[in-house]
Structure formats: C-alpha cells, structure tokens
Design a protein around this motif. Structure first.
Motif, PDB file in Angstrom:
ATOM      1  N   PRO A   5      -4.949  -9.570  -2.874  1.00 33.86           N
ATOM      2  CA  PRO A   5      -4.467 -10.611  -1.964  1.00 33.86           C
ATOM      3  C   PRO A   5      -4.865 -10.290  -0.524  1.00 33.86           C
ATOM      4  CG  PRO A   5      -2.653  -9.270  -2.729  1.00 33.86           C
ATOM      5  CD  PRO A   5      -3.864  -8.842  -3.496  1.00 33.86           C
ATOM      6  N   SER A   6      -5.044 -11.326   0.242  1.00 31.88           N
ATOM      7  CA  SER A   6      -5.388 -11.171   1.647  1.00 31.88           C
ATOM      8  C   SER A   6      -4.294 -10.399   2.369  1.00 31.88           C
ATOM      9  CB  SER A   6      -5.553 -12.549   2.286  1.00 31.88           C
ATOM     10  OG  SER A   6      -5.539 -12.456   3.685  1.00 31.88           O
ATOM     11  N   PRO A   7      -4.676  -9.481   3.262  1.00 35.14           N
ATOM     12  CA  PRO A   7      -3.655  -8.760   4.038  1.00 35.14           C
ATOM     13  C   PRO A   7      -2.770  -9.707   4.845  1.00 35.14           C
ATOM     14  CG  PRO A   7      -5.800  -7.729   4.326  1.00 35.14           C
ATOM     15  CD  PRO A   7      -6.022  -8.997   3.551  1.00 35.14           C
ATOM     16  N   LEU A   8      -3.279 -10.906   5.136  1.00 34.74           N
ATOM     17  CA  LEU A   8      -2.501 -11.875   5.906  1.00 34.74           C
ATOM     18  C   LEU A   8      -1.275 -12.369   5.144  1.00 34.74           C
ATOM     19  CD1 LEU A   8      -5.464 -13.999   7.331  1.00 34.74           C
ATOM     20  CD2 LEU A   8      -4.072 -12.304   8.557  1.00 34.74           C
ATOM     21  N   ILE A   9      -1.369 -12.402   3.816  1.00 40.40           N
ATOM     22  CA  ILE A   9      -0.221 -12.906   3.047  1.00 40.40           C
ATOM     23  C   ILE A   9       0.492 -11.816   2.255  1.00 40.40           C
ATOM     24  CG2 ILE A   9      -1.222 -15.206   2.841  1.00 40.40           C
ATOM     25  CD1 ILE A   9      -1.785 -14.470  -0.134  1.00 40.40           C
ATOM     26  N   GLU A  10      -0.089 -10.617   2.219  1.00 40.33           N
ATOM     27  CA  GLU A  10       0.505  -9.540   1.410  1.00 40.33           C
ATOM     28  C   GLU A  10       1.951  -9.265   1.791  1.00 40.33           C
ATOM     29  OE1 GLU A  10      -0.297  -4.858   0.697  1.00 40.33           O
ATOM     30  OE2 GLU A  10      -2.057  -6.164   0.673  1.00 40.33           O
ATOM     31  N   TYR A  12       4.118 -11.282   3.203  1.00 41.29           N
ATOM     32  CA  TYR A  12       4.950 -12.410   2.806  1.00 41.29           C
ATOM     33  C   TYR A  12       5.271 -12.343   1.314  1.00 41.29           C
ATOM     34  CZ  TYR A  12       3.810 -14.454   7.326  1.00 41.29           C
ATOM     35  OH  TYR A  12       3.667 -14.675   8.664  1.00 41.29           O
ATOM     36  N   LEU A  13       4.269 -11.985   0.504  1.00 49.31           N
ATOM     37  CA  LEU A  13       4.498 -11.854  -0.933  1.00 49.31           C
ATOM     38  C   LEU A  13       5.503 -10.746  -1.224  1.00 49.31           C
ATOM     39  CD1 LEU A  13       0.841 -12.219  -2.272  1.00 49.31           C
ATOM     40  CD2 LEU A  13       2.696 -13.878  -2.502  1.00 49.31           C
ATOM     41  N   ARG A  14       5.385  -9.628  -0.519  1.00 48.98           N
ATOM     42  CA  ARG A  14       6.324  -8.504  -0.709  1.00 48.98           C
ATOM     43  C   ARG A  14       7.749  -8.916  -0.315  1.00 48.98           C
ATOM     44  NH1 ARG A  14       3.714  -3.818  -1.970  1.00 48.98           N
ATOM     45  NH2 ARG A  14       1.552  -3.666  -1.303  1.00 48.98           N
ATOM     46  N   GLU A  15       7.888  -9.579   0.839  1.00 45.94           N
ATOM     47  CA  GLU A  15       9.212 -10.006   1.314  1.00 45.94           C
ATOM     48  C   GLU A  15       9.875 -10.970   0.331  1.00 45.94           C
ATOM     49  OE1 GLU A  15       9.467 -11.479   5.328  1.00 45.94           O
ATOM     50  OE2 GLU A  15       8.084  -9.925   6.025  1.00 45.94           O
ATOM     51  N   ALA A  16       9.077 -11.818  -0.281  1.00 44.90           N
ATOM     52  CA  ALA A  16       9.612 -12.796  -1.219  1.00 44.90           C
ATOM     53  C   ALA A  16       9.848 -12.195  -2.602  1.00 44.90           C
ATOM     54  CB  ALA A  16       8.655 -13.981  -1.329  1.00 44.90           C
ATOM     55  N   GLY A  17       9.460 -10.921  -2.783  1.00 43.37           N
ATOM     56  CA  GLY A  17       9.618 -10.286  -4.085  1.00 43.37           C
ATOM     57  C   GLY A  17       8.646 -10.844  -5.110  1.00 43.37           C
ATOM     58  N   PHE A  18       7.491 -11.302  -4.621  1.00 45.32           N
ATOM     59  CA  PHE A  18       6.525 -11.973  -5.482  1.00 45.32           C
ATOM     60  C   PHE A  18       5.175 -11.259  -5.493  1.00 45.32           C
ATOM     61  CE2 PHE A  18       4.937 -16.178  -7.075  1.00 45.32           C
ATOM     62  CZ  PHE A  18       5.933 -16.352  -8.013  1.00 45.32           C
ATOM     63  N   PHE A  19       5.112 -10.061  -4.918  1.00 47.43           N
ATOM     64  CA  PHE A  19       3.830  -9.363  -4.802  1.00 47.43           C
ATOM     65  C   PHE A  19       3.227  -9.015  -6.157  1.00 47.43           C
ATOM     66  CE2 PHE A  19       1.122  -5.602  -4.215  1.00 47.43           C
ATOM     67  CZ  PHE A  19       0.210  -6.137  -3.334  1.00 47.43           C
ATOM     68  N   HIS A  20       4.071  -8.705  -7.140  1.00 49.31           N
ATOM     69  CA  HIS A  20       3.571  -8.336  -8.467  1.00 49.31           C
ATOM     70  C   HIS A  20       2.736  -9.454  -9.084  1.00 49.31           C
ATOM     71  CE1 HIS A  20       7.384 -10.386  -9.029  1.00 49.31           C
ATOM     72  NE2 HIS A  20       6.922 -10.766 -10.201  1.00 49.31           N
ATOM     73  N   VAL A  21       3.004 -10.699  -8.707  1.00 49.49           N
ATOM     74  CA  VAL A  21       2.259 -11.834  -9.257  1.00 49.49           C
ATOM     75  C   VAL A  21       0.807 -11.798  -8.808  1.00 49.49           C
ATOM     76  CG1 VAL A  21       2.139 -14.370  -9.305  1.00 49.49           C
ATOM     77  CG2 VAL A  21       4.345 -13.210  -9.427  1.00 49.49           C
ATOM     78  N   ALA A  22       0.543 -11.227  -7.641  1.00 50.82           N
ATOM     79  CA  ALA A  22      -0.827 -11.153  -7.128  1.00 50.82           C
ATOM     80  C   ALA A  22      -1.723 -10.300  -8.026  1.00 50.82           C
ATOM     81  CB  ALA A  22      -0.822 -10.598  -5.701  1.00 50.82           C
ATOM     82  N   ASN A  23      -1.128  -9.456  -8.846  1.00 52.01           N
ATOM     83  CA  ASN A  23      -1.912  -8.574  -9.720  1.00 52.01           C
ATOM     84  C   ASN A  23      -2.090  -9.114 -11.134  1.00 52.01           C
ATOM     85  OD1 ASN A  23      -2.283  -6.527  -7.740  1.00 52.01           O
ATOM     86  ND2 ASN A  23      -0.152  -5.974  -8.021  1.00 52.01           N
ATOM     87  N   ILE A  24      -1.520 -10.275 -11.421  1.00 56.82           N
ATOM     88  CA  ILE A  24      -1.651 -10.855 -12.757  1.00 56.82           C
ATOM     89  C   ILE A  24      -3.106 -11.219 -13.006  1.00 56.82           C
ATOM     90  CG2 ILE A  24      -1.105 -12.891 -14.167  1.00 56.82           C
ATOM     91  CD1 ILE A  24       1.664 -12.844 -12.923  1.00 56.82           C
ATOM     92  N   GLY A  25      -3.572 -10.856 -14.153  1.00 56.32           N
ATOM     93  CA  GLY A  25      -4.931 -11.228 -14.545  1.00 56.32           C
ATOM     94  C   GLY A  25      -6.004 -10.244 -14.121  1.00 56.32           C
ATOM     95  N   ARG A  26      -5.663  -9.231 -13.395  1.00 55.41           N
ATOM     96  CA  ARG A  26      -6.670  -8.243 -12.991  1.00 55.41           C
ATOM     97  C   ARG A  26      -7.169  -7.522 -14.225  1.00 55.41           C
ATOM     98  NH1 ARG A  26      -5.316  -6.039  -7.236  1.00 55.41           N
ATOM     99  NH2 ARG A  26      -5.424  -8.050  -6.240  1.00 55.41           N
ATOM    100  N   GLY A  27      -8.478  -7.442 -14.350  1.00 57.64           N
ATOM    101  CA  GLY A  27      -9.086  -6.767 -15.480  1.00 57.64           C
ATOM    102  C   GLY A  27      -9.046  -7.585 -16.762  1.00 57.64           C
ATOM    103  N   CYS A  28      -8.649  -8.825 -16.653  1.00 55.52           N
ATOM    104  CA  CYS A  28      -8.529  -9.707 -17.808  1.00 55.52           C
ATOM    105  C   CYS A  28      -9.764 -10.601 -17.873  1.00 55.52           C
ATOM    106  CB  CYS A  28      -7.283 -10.555 -17.623  1.00 55.52           C
ATOM    107  SG  CYS A  28      -6.670 -11.272 -19.114  1.00 55.52           S
ATOM    108  N   LYS A  29     -10.392 -10.671 -19.042  1.00 50.70           N
ATOM    109  CA  LYS A  29     -11.554 -11.536 -19.196  1.00 50.70           C
ATOM    110  C   LYS A  29     -11.135 -12.812 -19.911  1.00 50.70           C
ATOM    111  CE  LYS A  29     -15.598  -9.606 -19.757  1.00 50.70           C
ATOM    112  NZ  LYS A  29     -16.728  -8.980 -20.435  1.00 50.70           N
TER     113      LYS A  29
END
Length: 84
Positions: A5-10, A12-29
């Motif tokens: 995720p962009s450092p600009l929104i990282e 905000y994602l952490r504060e909202a408790g939603f940062f883990h969603v940014a990693n969904i699908g990594r390494g998934c084909k």
C-alpha cells in the motif's frame, strides 16, 4: 504480485484496523480462465452466479472466512446515519 500500500494511506489503514486487508492476495496467482468463467456467469440483476449445479452468491461472511479476516465490533446492517 500486488504492490504494498502507498505510504500515504498506510497510516490510515492502520488507524482503522484495516491494514491486514492490504496484504490479501499477495503471492496468490489467479487463473484467468476461472476468472473469465465467473465473469460470464455473473448476473448483475440478481447479484448471483448462475452455475451448472445451481445459482449461488458470495456473501461478506464467505469473504471473511476465506481470507481469515478478523471480525470484531458491531455489525452494520442498514445504511449509516450521520449524527446531527
């Protein structure tokens, strides 16, 4: 592979408790043929997939279970109303 995720929104994602969603699908084909099949069978009018075996839909609970997302707090079932 998806980019981090962009450092600009990282923060905000952490504060909202939603940062883990940014990693969904990594390494998934994704299988392009499978994705195309689902796109062809999606019915916008009913928000369901029409499959040879039966009609089905994907719920938020399905997504939560597949991705192992944490669920805590209250559930929003109606449109949010602003506090005046």
């Amino acid at each position: 592979m998806s980019a981090p995720p962009s450092p600009l929104i990282e923060n905000y994602l952490r504060e909202a408790g939603f940062f883990h969603v940014a990693n969904i699908g990594r390494g998934c084909k994704l299988d392009p043929k499978l994705v195309s099949m689902f796109i062809e069978r999606w019915r916008l009018e009913t928000h369901t997939f029409h499959l040879p075996c039966r009609e089905c839909t994907i719920t938020l609970e399905d997504v939560q279970l597949q991705f192992g997302l944490p669920v805590d707090g209250s559930v929003l079932t109606e449109s949010a109303q602003s506090a005046d």
